[in-house]
Every structure is written in structure tokens, then in C-alpha cells.
Motif scaffolding. Sequence first.
Motif, PDB file in Angstrom:
ATOM      1  N   GLU A  12       0.772  -1.159  -0.005  1.00 18.15           N
ATOM      2  CA  GLU A  12      -0.030  -0.011  -0.029  1.00 18.15           C
ATOM      3  C   GLU A  12       0.770   1.290   0.031  1.00 18.15           C
ATOM      4  OE1 GLU A  12      -2.698   0.067   3.373  1.00 18.15           O
ATOM      5  OE2 GLU A  12      -3.522   2.140   2.751  1.00 18.15           O
ATOM      6  N   ILE A  13       0.749   2.221  -0.914  1.00 23.09           N
ATOM      7  CA  ILE A  13       1.729   3.504  -1.046  1.00 23.09           C
ATOM      8  C   ILE A  13       0.752   4.610  -0.585  1.00 23.09           C
ATOM      9  CG2 ILE A  13       2.639   5.148  -2.654  1.00 23.09           C
ATOM     10  CD1 ILE A  13       3.164   2.343  -4.383  1.00 23.09           C
ATOM     11  N   PHE A  14       1.312   5.358   0.402  1.00 23.82           N
ATOM     12  CA  PHE A  14       1.222   6.744   0.740  1.00 23.82           C
ATOM     13  C   PHE A  14       2.096   7.735  -0.092  1.00 23.82           C
ATOM     14  CE2 PHE A  14      -1.723   6.576   4.398  1.00 23.82           C
ATOM     15  CZ  PHE A  14      -1.944   5.300   4.416  1.00 23.82           C
ATOM     16  N   PHE A  15       1.757   8.412  -0.736  1.00 31.04           N
ATOM     17  CA  PHE A  15       2.659   9.355  -1.708  1.00 31.04           C
ATOM     18  C   PHE A  15       2.380  11.008  -1.601  1.00 31.04           C
ATOM     19  CE2 PHE A  15       4.385  11.886  -5.386  1.00 31.04           C
ATOM     20  CZ  PHE A  15       5.625  11.009  -5.266  1.00 31.04           C
ATOM     21  N   GLY A  16       3.457  11.709  -1.217  1.00 27.85           N
ATOM     22  CA  GLY A  16       3.071  13.163  -1.345  1.00 27.85           C
ATOM     23  C   GLY A  16       4.041  13.887  -0.137  1.00 27.85           C
ATOM     24  N   SER A  17       4.013  15.201  -0.616  1.00 29.26           N
ATOM     25  CA  SER A  17       4.663  16.099   0.166  1.00 29.26           C
ATOM     26  C   SER A  17       4.074  15.933   1.893  1.00 29.26           C
ATOM     27  CB  SER A  17       4.209  17.497  -0.343  1.00 29.26           C
ATOM     28  OG  SER A  17       5.264  18.376  -0.332  1.00 29.26           O
ATOM     29  N   ASN A  18       5.174  15.771   2.724  1.00 30.47           N
ATOM     30  CA  ASN A  18       4.535  15.620   4.200  1.00 30.47           C
ATOM     31  C   ASN A  18       3.854  14.376   4.580  1.00 30.47           C
ATOM     32  OD1 ASN A  18       5.898  18.261   4.848  1.00 30.47           O
ATOM     33  ND2 ASN A  18       4.364  19.258   4.076  1.00 30.47           N
ATOM     34  N   SER A  19       4.039  13.338   3.604  1.00 32.52           N
ATOM     35  CA  SER A  19       3.293  12.216   4.022  1.00 32.52           C
ATOM     36  C   SER A  19       3.892  11.415   5.121  1.00 32.52           C
ATOM     37  CB  SER A  19       3.180  11.178   2.890  1.00 32.52           C
ATOM     38  OG  SER A  19       4.424  10.775   2.145  1.00 32.52           O
ATOM     39  N   LYS A  21       4.261  12.377   7.895  1.00 35.76           N
ATOM     40  CA  LYS A  21       3.513  12.534   9.088  1.00 35.76           C
ATOM     41  C   LYS A  21       2.549  11.501   9.262  1.00 35.76           C
ATOM     42  CE  LYS A  21       3.779  16.591  10.807  1.00 35.76           C
ATOM     43  NZ  LYS A  21       3.831  17.007  12.127  1.00 35.76           N
ATOM     44  N   TYR A  22       2.392  10.372   8.350  1.00 34.32           N
ATOM     45  CA  TYR A  22       1.371   9.274   8.616  1.00 34.32           C
ATOM     46  C   TYR A  22       2.085   8.050   9.007  1.00 34.32           C
ATOM     47  CZ  TYR A  22      -2.420  11.381   5.715  1.00 34.32           C
ATOM     48  OH  TYR A  22      -3.203  12.294   5.388  1.00 34.32           O
ATOM     49  N   ARG A  29      -2.060   1.489  12.914  1.00 34.67           N
ATOM     50  CA  ARG A  29      -3.133   0.658  12.184  1.00 34.67           C
ATOM     51  C   ARG A  29      -2.684  -0.801  11.842  1.00 34.67           C
ATOM     52  NH1 ARG A  29      -4.227   2.280   6.163  1.00 34.67           N
ATOM     53  NH2 ARG A  29      -3.261   0.398   5.695  1.00 34.67           N
TER      54      ARG A  29
END
Lengths: 382, 382
Positions: A12-19, A21-22, A29
Motif C-alpha cells: 500500500e502506498i502513501f505518496f506526497g509532500s509531508n506524507s 506525518k502518517y 493501524r
Amino acid sequence: MTINVRKFSIPEIFFGSNSLKYAGLCARRLGAEKIFFVSDPGLEKTGWVDKIFETLEDEKLNWVYYSNVVTNPRDYQVQEGAELYKAEGCDVVMALGGGSPMDAAKGVALVVSNGGTVHDYEGANRIQRPLPPMIFLPSTAGSGSDVSQFMIINDMSRHVKMSIISRTLVPNISIIDPNILVTKSRSLIIAAAIDALTHAIEAYVSRIASPFTEIQSLKAIELIISNLPEALADKSPKALENLSIAGTAAGMAFSNASLGLDHALAHSLGGVLDVMHGLIHPVLLPHVMRYNLPACTGKIADIGKIVLGKTLRTDETTALAGIEKLEEYCQSLRVATRLREIVPDRSQLARICQMAVYDSCLLTNPRSATWEEMLEICEEAW
Amino acid sequence: MTINVRKFSIPEIFFGSNSLKYAGLCARRLGAEKIFFVSDPGLEKTGWVDKIFETLEDEKLNWVYYSNVVTNPRDYQVQEGAELYKAEGCDVVMALGGGSPMDAAKGVALVVSNGGTVHDYEGANRIQRPLPPMIFLPSTAGSGSDVSQFMIINDMSRHVKMSIISRTLVPNISIIDPNILVTKSRSLIIAAAIDALTHAIEAYVSRIASPFTEIQSLKAIELIISNLPEALADKSPKALENLSIAGTAAGMAFSNASLGLDHALAHSLGGVLDVMHGLIHPVLLPHVMRYNLPACTGKIADIGKIVLGKTLRTDETTALAGIEKLEEYCQSLRVATRLREIVPDRSQLARICQMAVYDSCLLTNPRSATWEEMLEICEEAW
């Protein structure tokens, strides 16, 4: 009945500026209570490690920090990490870094869940039991370890970089924050981008490439060629983001299509000489592509078309002109482009090639090669 | 600090000719002992259901077969399936079919693990607990349910197709065997392909499209436009395989970028009139694209470039010519292209549009729309 199956598996990918933080939320989770966190002193200095710790604190999570990782991570470091993981009762593995901290973290996750040492799992598909949840945050746009089934660990007694390949080595979550690239040096950005470019190219011509990996390869090649100059000139956020996308796409491609002759040789070189992985490809790749040309002229022409921005009269001329342009491109980056610049002693080449034939990456190269043929490639690159 | 995160999540994919042979092995790997298997009478007749049963027998697995599923699957069918799952003590859900059996199977997996009824989860991100492992085998190259976070179930008391969207609805494994398409009728192949094309187009212009979804969208559009005619002419295995790839790519795109106004209206139409989903898009899509044009001219021009095979003088002319060509393309398929051909009574349109504004898909449409604006679109399409 022919069964002709291609597998495609990514985290599973979380992509982006300041990600980034997750990070804490994702660990929560996945059921984390105590995280085994791997990074390196360089990332500590730039403040990114503390930023991750803040997100873990926000989620009231505990962690143990392990940072004894070097370039080309070593078997005994994995073992040391695994002891610490067990002693501290950790339950989730998190890594922030380039390929080295991430691969070391995979090694720890492997050993604590499957027992033994990393050496027991060398090769493809030899891991039986599931690993603890893994969350990876890549700090370079190159290794693709955060999306891949690959782990490369240095066997210090044999001086071999072992390739360990298994679907279980795909992390659960990859958090890709292009902002982290801003603090990287010019030479690291180049090394990572050329590594990603090589992943994309070797995966594209791989014997087990699929339509799902091919589109990722072509996208990665296009993004790297068109964004690396700008990323180096002024670290434009858009260009760095595009390099991150490219590194991820190339990772998806090679994780599922595997690699080829260039990587087989690069692993062997890295094992014997401890050369930084990303420095090897500009030296080898053009020669490997010429060697592979008869086996996949059309595909190397596809790559040529992207590099040149046009097609020439035949596939072969497009392919050859593309390889030449790639060579010029590497020269313009002012990195080593001859093997003699990174290998101290020509007499070691035979041994390096003799070891490279055992690397799993060679299995998917579009054209088979003996160690003598690999030596010829090295001589051409000398 | 702006956090601008795009998520991308897909199942593990097994793709290729005769890959359905892996069904039993995959279920075994996910720990199955008794499988809840969903399909429909049409697939029984063509022999595919028995072929799956053979692979389950090979792995000495038990199963319960549920086939009471209709086009636009209904809430009470999900409930009935869930009772059966619990009564039989199943532990893994497997589905073979188009969107209807797959969505019904998702509904069963949801209810048995999270309790209540499907209605409790309408909308986005409302599922709290993990679902049992799911293995899906798509029999059409269209719905994308086998790779997506979406489930569409008909609420029979309100006559509404409920959109339920959650990362937990992504199956664990999708086994895509293009051979299954060989037994499909011309009209089903068209309906599925146009559904996939619409997924790709709506995901491409979505407010939350990302580079990871955009490349999947563009690939899907290109493959459908260039392979549907041949697939219909002689069911060439290569063309059918390419439609399968396209359907999967479009599924990856819309699962992660969501959809838009066309699907909001299509769900509402399907709920009120029980129209087959794939028949609605040729009627609505061109008009929705024209409505969206001011909000995303460049992106609709990208689509136009693929459809036309060239770019015209400006983005706007390329976009408009592309939409026109798409209309001609649908007409050439001899499917309904006016709304009056599928809706019996114009007076129902207002109610359909009033319900469509509550559909989650509208949130990501590039241009916002009131129900009155949607009614205008319907009038244009009448």
C-alpha cells in the motif's frame, strides 16, 4: 495446457509532500506497540529521524532505534538488529533510509520471524513464514526497496552480496515523501536516479516482464531522463517529486519482473569491492544493453525512443542511438563511466564474473551469459 | 504545512492464460479450510465454475456455493449469503464473475466480519474491522471489482445503488485469466469494455488522480480503443488479453482515484430502473466530458490525443474532437447512445438526478454539479 502467469504485488502506498506525518498512524493501524526503527546517522543529522519520532509520540507508540547500518549492509548487522528486536519485544519494523537501512530492516524482520540467519534464505522464494508488519520510508528515489520483494545483504565471510527475493519481503506500507530528497547531496541524487533508471531498463527487457511492469518501467525512464537535470540544477520540488515517482515506478517494475546482467555484476562487484551500488551502473549499463540487443531489439528501441525523443529508421538504429545517448547522458553527469575508475585492479574481474553467474538476477536477463561473456563485457567497460 | 497525500492500494495480482488453476493454491496460502464461493448460473453453464472446483479439490479444500446473484446485486441477497457463510463456518471468500457476483461476495465478507447490514456502511471509509481473506476471479474485463475498493449494492427499499468504498474491500488476491472472456457474448464484452473505458476516463480527470493512477488510466484507454474492434471481430486471444489488462489497469486507477459524475448518475439510474450498468456510459459519458471540459481541458486533451492518434491546434480542439470521436466509436458498436433508448420515461429524470447528488463518486468529479445541472446533462443526452 500452458500456464503463463505473471504476478504483480506491491505494498500500500502513501505518496506526497509531508506524507511522513502518517508514519505513526500507519504503525498504529498495523497493531504496533513497540516499533523496531532503522535509520542511519546521516538522516539523524538532517532532522528526519526526529520528525518520525514525533509522529510515533503523537500515537503514543514506543520504539527502539537501531542505526548501526553501513552502505551495503552486512550479515552481522542484521544479526545484531535481530537480537535487539527480540530482546526489546518489538512487533513492527519501520525503516527510514536508502536501500541500506531498508534492506537491513528487512533482514531483521526475516530473521526474527523465520529463525536462523539471512544466509539461509539466499535466492528466490525460500521464505516460509510471514514477517512482522513493515512500514518503509525511502529517503532516496532509487533503491525501490520500499516497494520491492528484494533484499541485498553482504555476506562478509564470502564477500558476496546475497540477493534474497520473496513476496513476503514486500513491506506492508510504503510512505514516500519527496521532501526528504531536498536534503540529499548532488552525488546521492545522481546515484539513486541512475540506480532507478537501471531498475526500469533491466525490468523492461526482463524475460518475465508483464504489461503491468512494462508501463511502470517506461514511465520511470521518461521521468528520470526529463527531470534529473532540473532536480540537480535547483532541487525544484516538482522535479524531485517526479524522481520519487520514477523511483517508485521502477521499484514496482523490477520487484515483479526482476533484473538482469547489470545487477548480477553490480552485486558481485559490490560484494568484492564494497563499491557504492549506484556508481556501478553508468559504467556497465550501456555495455550490457549492447550485449542484450540481439535478444530484445524492439524493447531496447522502445527505450531509445524515450531517450532520443524520436524513432530512427529501424529498431536497431533507434536502439543503438539510444544507448549512445544514454552514455553521453551519464558522461554529462560527471560520474565515473569507465570500470577502471571504480575497480582498483583488473585481475579481480575474472573472480567477480565467476561469482556473478550465481546471482538470481541473471536468470531473467533476456540473453544468457557465461562468466567468460560477462568478463568480455567488463573488458569493454574497462 | 500542507499534507498532500495520494494513496495507492491494489491486491496481489496473478495474471495470464490459465491462471485460474491457482485458485485453490491461493486459498490454501490464505489459510482457507472452507471457502464461500460466489458465482452465477451463466458461468456454471460455460464450465468455469467446475474448473475452479477442481482446483479446490486438488488442494483438498471444502466449499459452499452461493449463486443467487442478479445483475445489480441486492441487499437481501448479501444478507442471505452472509447467513449461509456463518451457518457453514466459512473462512475465505472467493468469487468468479462480473461485477455482480464479486460485489455480492464483498458484501458477504463485510457483513460476516463487521456485523449489521450493508446499509450501515454506505459511503466512504466507514468499515472498521478487517474482512475475511478474499480471492476474486473476474470473468469480464470491466467492473474492476477484483482490484478495487468499491462495492455497489442495490438498496431495494429505496431503489438506490449504494456506493460503499473502503480500502478493506480490496481483495487479497485477484486472479485474472483472459481465457474466461472467450465464452462471453459480444454485448457483454462491449458493456464491460465501455465500463472500463469510463472508469479510466473518470479516474484520469478525478480531483484525486495521482501519477500512479494516471498512467493506469492512459494505458487502459489506449488498450481498449485499439483492441475492442479485434476482440469483437474474432475473439483473438491477444485482443482479449489486452482488454483484460485494460480492465485491470482501469480498476487500479478508479479504485484509488475514484470516479465522477457519469458514475454518480449511472448508479442512480441503475438503482431506479435496474438498467445494466455497462449500457449507460455510451449514453452519458460524452455529455459528462463536455460538461467537465472547462475544469480539465488539458486532461481531456490527453484523452483526445489517444483517441484521435494525434493532437490538434489547441488543447480545447483536441479535447472536443476526441469526445466526438468517442461518440462515433460508441455508435459504431451499435449500442444505445441516447438516454431515451434506455430510460422509459423522461419524467423520472429529475428524481434520478436528485438522488445522484448524494453519490460519493460526485465528490471527485473535476467540476461540481447541482442536480439541476445534472438534469441538463440528461436532457442533452436524451
